[in-house]
Design a protein around this motif. Structure first.
Motif, short mmCIF file in Angstrom:
data_model
loop_
_atom_site.label_atom_id
_atom_site.label_comp_id
_atom_site.label_asym_id
_atom_site.label_seq_id
_atom_site.Cartn_x
_atom_site.Cartn_y
_atom_site.Cartn_z
N VAL A 32 0.78 -0.21 1.29
CA VAL A 32 1.57 -1.41 0.97
C VAL A 32 1.88 -2.19 2.23
O VAL A 32 1.71 -3.41 2.29
N LEU A 35 -1.36 -3.89 3.52
CA LEU A 35 -1.83 -5.02 2.71
C LEU A 35 -0.88 -6.21 2.77
O LEU A 35 -1.30 -7.36 2.71
N ALA A 36 0.42 -5.92 2.89
CA ALA A 36 1.41 -7.00 2.93
C ALA A 36 1.25 -7.88 4.17
O ALA A 36 1.68 -9.04 4.17
N LYS A 44 -4.40 -9.05 -1.36
CA LYS A 44 -3.25 -9.37 -2.20
C LYS A 44 -3.47 -8.92 -3.64
O LYS A 44 -2.54 -8.47 -4.32
N LEU A 47 -2.86 -5.36 -3.68
CA LEU A 47 -1.43 -5.12 -3.50
C LEU A 47 -0.67 -5.26 -4.82
O LEU A 47 0.28 -4.51 -5.08
#
Length: 205
Positions: A32, A35-36, A44, A47
């Protein structure tokens, strides 16, 4: 298959194989974080699925509404599902992120500063108490950065009770409150244990 999706699938398989143990959950949260930080649309999209896997429905819905373009039937169905789950669950019931080693040490030290609850020995880990910005306890009127995260059973809408006012019985007495919902009685009554369970007394400290 894009590398983000491939990594997510691998970690998800590990999570299932390891029956959701803390290391497998930590690995998902680390993904997380990774990817953020990415601006890649594919990252995204993954995510969104990862948020959903972890039970972070509000986060998944918010992100999905930002990246969805020319929605087809499948996307519309997914959007409706996330909207419903975001409304009913939000992020409240998400899998908790396991504490790191240093965080565990801090949590242990913090727990040791709290009063002792016989039937609830670690209320911070269960979420019964939370740590945050200092707030006034409505019972004693003192500021505390650790407070009750639930609502006691009473007429008044009481929030942010400090742990000491619950443990010493002051909150229960002042607001005519109980902290455990009425339970079905089985076997012989034990007034002393009921007093401890429903209305904490000073000797709990």
């Amino acid at each position: 298959m894009n590398p983000y999706l491939q990594k997510y699938i691998t970690l998800k398989k590990q999570y299932i194989a390891q029956e959701g143990n803390p290391p497998s959950v930590s690995a998902l949260y680390e993904l997380v974080d990774e990817l953020a930080k990415s601006d890649d649309l594919e990252a995204k999209k993954v995510l969104v699925d990862l948020y959903e896997q972890l039970g972070l429905y509000a986060s998944a819905y918010d992100l999905f509404t930002k990246i969805i373009t020319k929605p087809d039937r499948k996307q519309i169905k997914k959007l409706a599902h996330l909207a419903e789950m975001s409304q009913s669950h939000g992020d409240r019931f998400a899998l908790p992120r396991p504490l790191r080693k240093e965080e565990k040490k801090q949590r242990t030290e913090l727990s040791q500063s709290l009063p002792h609850f016989i039937y609830h020995p670690d209320p911070l880990s269960t979420g019964a108490f939370v740590e945050g910005e200092a707030k006034l306890c409505p019972s004693c009127g003192k500021e505390s950065n650790i407070y009750y995260n639930l609502m006691p059973y009473c007429i008044d809408n009481i929030k942010n009770l400090c742990p000491f006012c619950i443990a010493n019985g002051l909150a229960a007495k002042k607001f005519d409150a109980e902290f455990v919902q009425d339970a079905e009685c089985q076997g012989e009554l034990d007034p002393e244990k009921d007093q401890v369970l429903f209305l904490p007394d000073p000797w709990l400290l």
